[in-house]
Enzyme design. Structure first.
Site, PDB file in Angstrom:
ATOM      1  N   GLU A   1       5.658  24.336  -5.804  1.00  0.00           N
ATOM      2  CA  GLU A   1       5.780  25.211  -4.632  1.00  0.00           C
ATOM      3  C   GLU A   1       4.411  25.519  -4.053  1.00  0.00           C
ATOM      4  OE1 GLU A   1       7.900  28.671  -5.808  1.00  0.00           O
ATOM      5  OE2 GLU A   1       9.776  27.614  -6.201  1.00  0.00           O
TER       6      GLU A   1
ATOM      7  N   ARG B   1       6.424  33.502 -11.028  1.00  0.00           N
ATOM      8  CA  ARG B   1       6.957  33.089 -12.327  1.00  0.00           C
ATOM      9  C   ARG B   1       8.024  34.101 -12.728  1.00  0.00           C
ATOM     10  NH1 ARG B   1       9.140  30.289 -15.822  1.00  0.00           N
ATOM     11  NH2 ARG B   1       8.260  29.974 -17.898  1.00  0.00           N
ATOM     12  N   GLY B   2       9.287  33.641 -12.752  1.00  0.00           N
ATOM     13  CA  GLY B   2      10.416  34.544 -12.935  1.00  0.00           C
ATOM     14  C   GLY B   2      10.351  35.388 -14.182  1.00  0.00           C
ATOM     15  N   GLU B   3       9.928  34.795 -15.305  1.00  0.00           N
ATOM     16  CA  GLU B   3       9.907  35.540 -16.555  1.00  0.00           C
ATOM     17  C   GLU B   3       8.939  36.713 -16.514  1.00  0.00           C
ATOM     18  OE1 GLU B   3       9.094  32.887 -19.710  1.00  0.00           O
ATOM     19  OE2 GLU B   3      10.887  31.659 -19.414  1.00  0.00           O
ATOM     20  N   ASP B   4       7.876  36.591 -15.723  1.00  0.00           N
ATOM     21  CA  ASP B   4       6.846  37.636 -15.684  1.00  0.00           C
ATOM     22  C   ASP B   4       7.173  38.757 -14.702  1.00  0.00           C
ATOM     23  OD1 ASP B   4       5.470  36.147 -17.507  1.00  0.00           O
ATOM     24  OD2 ASP B   4       4.034  35.313 -16.069  1.00  0.00           O
ATOM     25  N   THR B   5       7.745  38.404 -13.525  1.00  0.00           N
ATOM     26  CA  THR B   5       7.759  39.397 -12.435  1.00  0.00           C
ATOM     27  C   THR B   5       9.096  39.558 -11.726  1.00  0.00           C
ATOM     28  OG1 THR B   5       6.996  37.696 -10.907  1.00  0.00           O
ATOM     29  CG2 THR B   5       5.296  39.038 -11.960  1.00  0.00           C
ATOM     30  N   ARG B   6      10.104  38.737 -12.034  1.00  0.00           N
ATOM     31  CA  ARG B   6      11.340  38.794 -11.260  1.00  0.00           C
ATOM     32  C   ARG B   6      11.983  40.176 -11.312  1.00  0.00           C
ATOM     33  NH1 ARG B   6      14.803  34.901  -9.490  1.00  0.00           N
ATOM     34  NH2 ARG B   6      13.903  33.320 -10.865  1.00  0.00           N
TER      35      ARG B   6
END
Length: 1103
Positions: A90, A23-28
């Site tokens: 995914e 999840r991009g907002e959390d860990t990118r």
């Protein structure tokens, strides 16, 4: 596209090492970026969606394709993971690939408890529900939510990392990277850049391996050099190797062993190092290496591929015993020699076949143009090259790469050169198989086939080469096993064109500059040059020179004078002049067609070592002027000799095996000595239109297997003596003058195929129709097949050799022209099936209807008896008649009994219904008396209603059917025929068949064998006895003294003294204890439907 499907669908190669799902907002910007950087720094190709800035419409397809093309997927769960439908979609693909392709999946729990993900509790679960409702509607949302919950649970249960268990993020990243590097062991093997058609090739082996998962699976891949064996083995290895913790691919075994004396030991060290994952200590001998491998592999589940094995010793040294492996292990061996796979006892052999035309063209184009189809103006040239390569992948790759970037003129030059000289790279690869042949004889056989015998019958070639001392029977077998020669349909020899060219190039290179010094000459220009210039030498062993029929050339026999070792000679449309003594006396094969220079074989052309002479299309009027002794001659072919009138005298050809004289229109006479050829197996006189009937002695040929007379219109008779040809398997005589099929043909033991008088096919199909035509001439559509007429055919026999015996019923439907039909079955089960089929079909039996509808009617009918006697015996008919009458009931009674003694020394057996069982006694039977008790709804007597009776021998599995007329005129020959199929101890049943509303109540069989009384030969006696209308006093059936089967006691009555000298006219009174057939071995009765014991109702068509 074909090229990518193998990678994307078969797990053989990956575009990416790692796919990161997050999840991009959390860990990118924190954890995921750190992890990606760490992997990239170590050369790991990790996919992030930020690497591919695509429009949203294209992103889904790109992401799902990246997942499928990745070896490992890392799923990073975080607090807001379920807010993203992208993450969930995914995850669906990731778990699908894990199930389908064995992808490795690692979960990472970043700032979230694993149990929350596992059970979807708290905000994590609520967000998941909201996402399902926003993404789908109605039932779709419910189904999606259920599916996502299951996926999250499955993924969370996999082995992974919980960030809360690490002191810091760097430690977590380090641990993940280490595990990823362990999984990425670079174990994939490099295969061809353009794997066209490869996927379909490997599926055969993959499917077999999957079916053998619980045992040690051994599979072989066999084919000629360059056919793709190694590439196929590598592709299979790449697809399945991850299922095995212990595995090894041992490549190029033949080459390693040839280059290094200790090659086997080096390969043993490699195998152990691969399986144990450590470098093993040096092995000092093959034996010690074998021992170490056995000890280390025992009980291990391993995958081992042995590539390019050339000797069984190599297999034994590396892993020659399946007991070395644990259950579930897989051993794959590639080789050019299928015999090695037989020795190893592999369970499956994958034979490498030539590529199809379309795949061949595509593979060639990838190498020649770097695209899947030919470029403009190169289409025809490309197809010509592909045709030359014959579907061989190696040749397609080599020639395609060689022609890459070249001009049309250069392409044309290459093709012209290939017609004479093969490509050296292809030649070198293919020649490995030739060099691996164990002796010069096998090499000579290969070269002879390359130059002279492609397309020829294998047995024919073997005869000729055996005559050359080459042991061709085993030699050809070895060549087939080594993939150098193929045996195609009709037993014709064949080989790949490139192998043929390789063999011919070996001969050409032996003397590249001087044709006359080569061992074999086949190329037209070379042969013409040698014969014209007389440059032939002692080296020449075989020579072929062929012209078109419209052409003709002359040579002097001096051209052959120096060819002292010439074994094989073929000349087409060539005439020779001069002294024929100049020809080598080593000739074994002479194929000389279309010569015109003489009317018979010259006297000085005496070749005592000849094995085969082929003089087709010649102008000879007789074969020899003076007969020559040719003891080694086995094949003589004089076909299409239009002036030939007489066959030769065969007395000087004692070992002739094949005589072929097709289409000799003036041939009118066959020498009687043909009947003395005790090794002759084939005679072919097809289309010899002037040939009259065959000499009588020809029927004495015990060894003859095939006789062909088709088109011999003047042959109008085949003798009954044809049955003496005891080895005859094929008789082809259609379009002849023969009007009647010899009756004896059906008694031929070995006949398998027949074509005669409109009947054509396998004997098992033809004989029933043939016999039926004899039995029912009015139903025969071929009027030239006459019925028996004045000819006597006592027995028609059929030997049933397969389980499909249904054809017999129509054959016995009508017995109008036969005395008996004898049927031999192969088993008791088959006997039972055929017997019931005959009764149902021939006689239209309806047991159920009879039992239900006629039972009450039968009970009200009066009883009558029918007495039938067969064989040589004398009885007091009046006494017997009276005894029977006393045992029959009045109208209102159903009780009766049949007499059991006071007539002859013998045995008696009874049965309810139309049949009775008995055991053939030890004493020689003199006769059989049948007593039948029946009732009839009409005034017809039993003798009038009798249709036939059957003798069923359960011990010998035979059925003998006698028609009514035979029963009425039973004679000595019939009795001999009946008893010839019986020996003491046989279980036999007699079954009587009646029609016209006659119902059999009981039958008794009396076996007569007394030798102390007078006997006289008489015709069968039939007596009718009808009951009186008065009430009779009868002994009840229960009082008959019954004994259990099989014991039967025959004892004299107390008032009679047994005296060997008793006068022949004395009435000897014997007590016979009658054995009821109901007491016989019950297993016998299971052979027929139980209802068959009760009664028989016949309603014939047309009655």
């Amino acid at each position: 596209m074909k090229l990518t499907s193998l990678y994307s669908n078969s797990n053989q190669q990956w575009i990416y090492d790692v796919f990161i799902n997050f999840r991009g907002e959390d860990t990118r910007k924190n954890f995921v970026s750190h992890l990606h950087a760490a992997l990239s720094n170590l050369g790991v190709n990790a996919f992030l969606d930020s690497d591919n800035l695509l429009k949203e419409k294209e992103l889904r397809e790109k992401l799902l394709g990246a997942i499928e093309s990745s070896h490992i997927s890392i799923v990073v769960f975080s607090e807001n993971y379920t807010e993203s439908s992208w993450c969930l979609h995914e995850l669906e693909k990731i778990m699908e690939c894990r199930t389908t392709y064995g992808h490795v999946v690692f979960p990472v729990f970043y700032n979230i408890d694993p149990s929350v993900v596992r059970h979807q509790t708290g905000d994590f679960g609520k967000t998941l529900e909201l996402r399902a409702q926003k993404t789908y509607h109605g039932n779709g949302a419910v189904d999606a939510l259920s599916s996502w919950r299951s996926l999250l649970n499955q993924t969370a249960n996999l082995s992974g990392w919980d960030a809360n268990n690490f002191r810091n993020e760097a430690e977590l990243v380090k641990s993940i990277v280490k595990e990823v590097l362990t999984k990425l062991d670079n174990s994939l093997l490099s295969i061809t850049e353009y794997p066209v058609g490869l996927e379909s090739r490997i599926q055969e082996v993959i499917e077999f391996i999957n079916d053998q998962s619980n045992i040690v699976c051994m599979a072989g891949i066999w084919g000629m050099g360059g056919s793709g064996k190694t590439t196929t083995a590598k592709a299979i290895y790449n697809q399945i190797h991850r299922k095995f913790e212990d595995r090894s691919f041992v490549e190029n075994i033949r080459e390693v062993c040839e280059k290094d004396n200790d090659g086997i030991i080096r390969l043993q060290e490699q195998l152990l190092s691969d399986v144990l994952k450590v470098k093993v200590k040096k092995i000092h001998s093959i034996t010690s290496g074998t021992t170490k491998i056995e000890k280390r592999l025992v009980r291990k589940t391993v995958l081992v591929v042995l590539d390019d094995v050339s000797t069984f010793e190599q297999i034994k040294a590396l892993c020659g015993n399946r007991k070395w492996f644990g259950s579930g292990s897989v051993l794959i061996v590639t080789t050019r020699d299928v015999h090695l796979l037989k020795l190893l006892k592999v369970a499956h052999v994958c034979t490498m076949k030539e590529m199809g035309e379309d795949d061949s063209l595509e593979l060639f184009c990838w190498h020649a143009f770097r695209e899947p189809s030919p470029r403009k103006y190169f289409g025809i040239l490309s197809r010509n090259v592909v045709a030359y390569c014959g579907g061989l992948p190696l040749a397609l790759e080599i020639l395609g790469s060689y022609l890459y970037g070249r001009t049309i003129r250069e392409w044309e030059s290459v093709l012209s050169k290939l017609e004479r000289i093969p490509n050296d790279q292809v030649q070198e690869k293919l020649k490995i198989s030739y060099d691996g042949l164990e002796d010069d004889m096998e090499k000579d056989i290969f070269l002879d086939i390359c130059c002279f015998f492609i397309g020829k019958d294998r047995a024919y070639v073997a005869k000729i080469l055996n005559g050359c001392g080459l042991y061709a029977d085993i030699g050809i077998t070895v060549l087939v096993e080594r993939s150098l020669v193929k045996v195609e349909k009709n037993n014709k020899l064949a080989m790949h064109d490139l192998l043929r060219d390789m063999g011919r190039e070996i001969v050409r290179q032996s003397s590249a500059k001087s044709s006359g010094n080569r061992s074999r000459l086949w190329f037209h220009d070379d042969v013409h040059d040698v014969l014209t210039k007389n440059t032939g030498t002692e080296t020449v062993e075989g020579l072929v020179f062929k012209l078109q029929r419209t052409d003709r050339v002359w040579f002097n026999t001096n051209s052959f004078k120096e060819m002292k070792k010439l074994r094989l000679l073929q000349l087409d449309c060539v005439d020779l002049i001069g002294d024929y003594g100049c020809l080598s006396n080593q000739l074994r094969w002479v194929k000389w067609q279309g010569f015109t220079s003489f009317n018979y074989i010259p006297d000085d052309f005496y070749q005592q070592n000849l094995v085969a002479i082929d003089l087709k299309h010649s102008n000879i009027r007789q074969v020899w002027n003076e007969m020559m002794l040719l003891e080694k001659l086995e094949i003589l072919n004089l076909s299409h000799s239009k002036y030939l009138k007489n066959s030769p005298d065969f007395s000087k050809l004692p070992n002739l095996e094949k005589l072929i004289m097709k289409d000799c229109p003036n041939l009118s006479d066959i020498h009687p000595s043909v009947g003395d050829l005790n090794r002759l197996v084939l005679i072919n006189f097809k289309d010899c239109t002037s040939l009259n009937n065959l000499p009588t002695k020809i029927y004495q040929l015990k060894s003859l297997k095939t006789l062909i007379l088709s088109g011999c219109s003047k042959i109008d008779n085949l003798e009954e003596d044809v049955v003496q040809m005891e080895s005859l398997t094929t008789l082809i005589a259609k379009d002849t003058g023969v009007k009647e099929v010899p009756y004896s043909i059906v008694r031929s033991k070995n006949i398998a195929y027949i074509s005669l008088c409109g009947f054509e096919g396998l004997s098992r199909d033809v004989f029933p129709s043939l016999i039926w035509s004899w039995m029912s001439p009015t139903m025969n559509s071929l009027p030239r097949i006459s019925p028996f007429g004045n000819k006597a055919l006592s027995v028609a026999s059929v030997n049933v050799q397969n389980n499909n015996v249904g054809f017999l019923s129509p054959m016995v439907r009508s017995l109008s022209q036969l005395r008996t039909v004898w049927i031999q079955c192969r088993s008791k089960i088959q006997l039972t099936q055929e017997l019931q089929r005959i009764l149902d079909d021939q006689y239209d039996v309806n047991f159920t209807k009879l039992e239900t509808s006629n039972k009450s009617q039968i009970s009200n009918l009066s009883s009558r008896s029918l007495l039938i006697r067969m064989g040589s015996c004398h009885i007091d008919n009046d006494t017997f008649d009276k005894s029977i009458s006393q045992g029959l009931p009045a109208n209102d009674s159903s009780d009766f009994f049949l007499p059991g003694g006071n007539y002859h020394s013998g045995l008696a057996y009874k049965g309810k219904g139309p049949s009775a069982l008995f055991e053939v006694p030890v004493h020689q039977m003199k006769g059989i008396i049948l007593c039948v008790v029946y009732s009839s709804i009409s005034e017809n007597m039993g003798v009038e209603c009798l249709t036939s009776f059957l003798i069923i021998n359960y011990t010998k599995c035979t059925i003998k059917i006698y028609k009514r007329d035979t029963v009425m005129s039973f004679n000595d020959e019939d009795w001999k025929g009946l008893t010839s199929n019986m020996v003491p101890g046989d279980e036999v049943e007699i079954f009587l068949v009646f029609g016209h509303g006659l119902f059999v109540k009981e039958i008794a069989v009396y076996l007569v064998y007394d030798q102390s009384i007078s006997v006289e030969v008489e015709q069968l006696i039939i007596m009718e006895v009808e009951t009186s209308t008065t009430n009779l006093k009868m002994d009840p059936l229960e009082k008959v003294n019954l004994q259990p089967w099989p014991r039967v006691d025959v004892q004299p009555s107390p008032n009679v003294k047994a005296d060997a000298a008793t006068d022949a006219k004395t009435n000897v009174s014997l007590e016979v204890k009658v054995q009821s057939s109901q007491k016989l071995n019950k297993s016998i009765f299971t052979r027929l439907p139980k209802i068959m014991r009760a009664c028989l109702c016949l309603k014939k068509h047309g009655d």
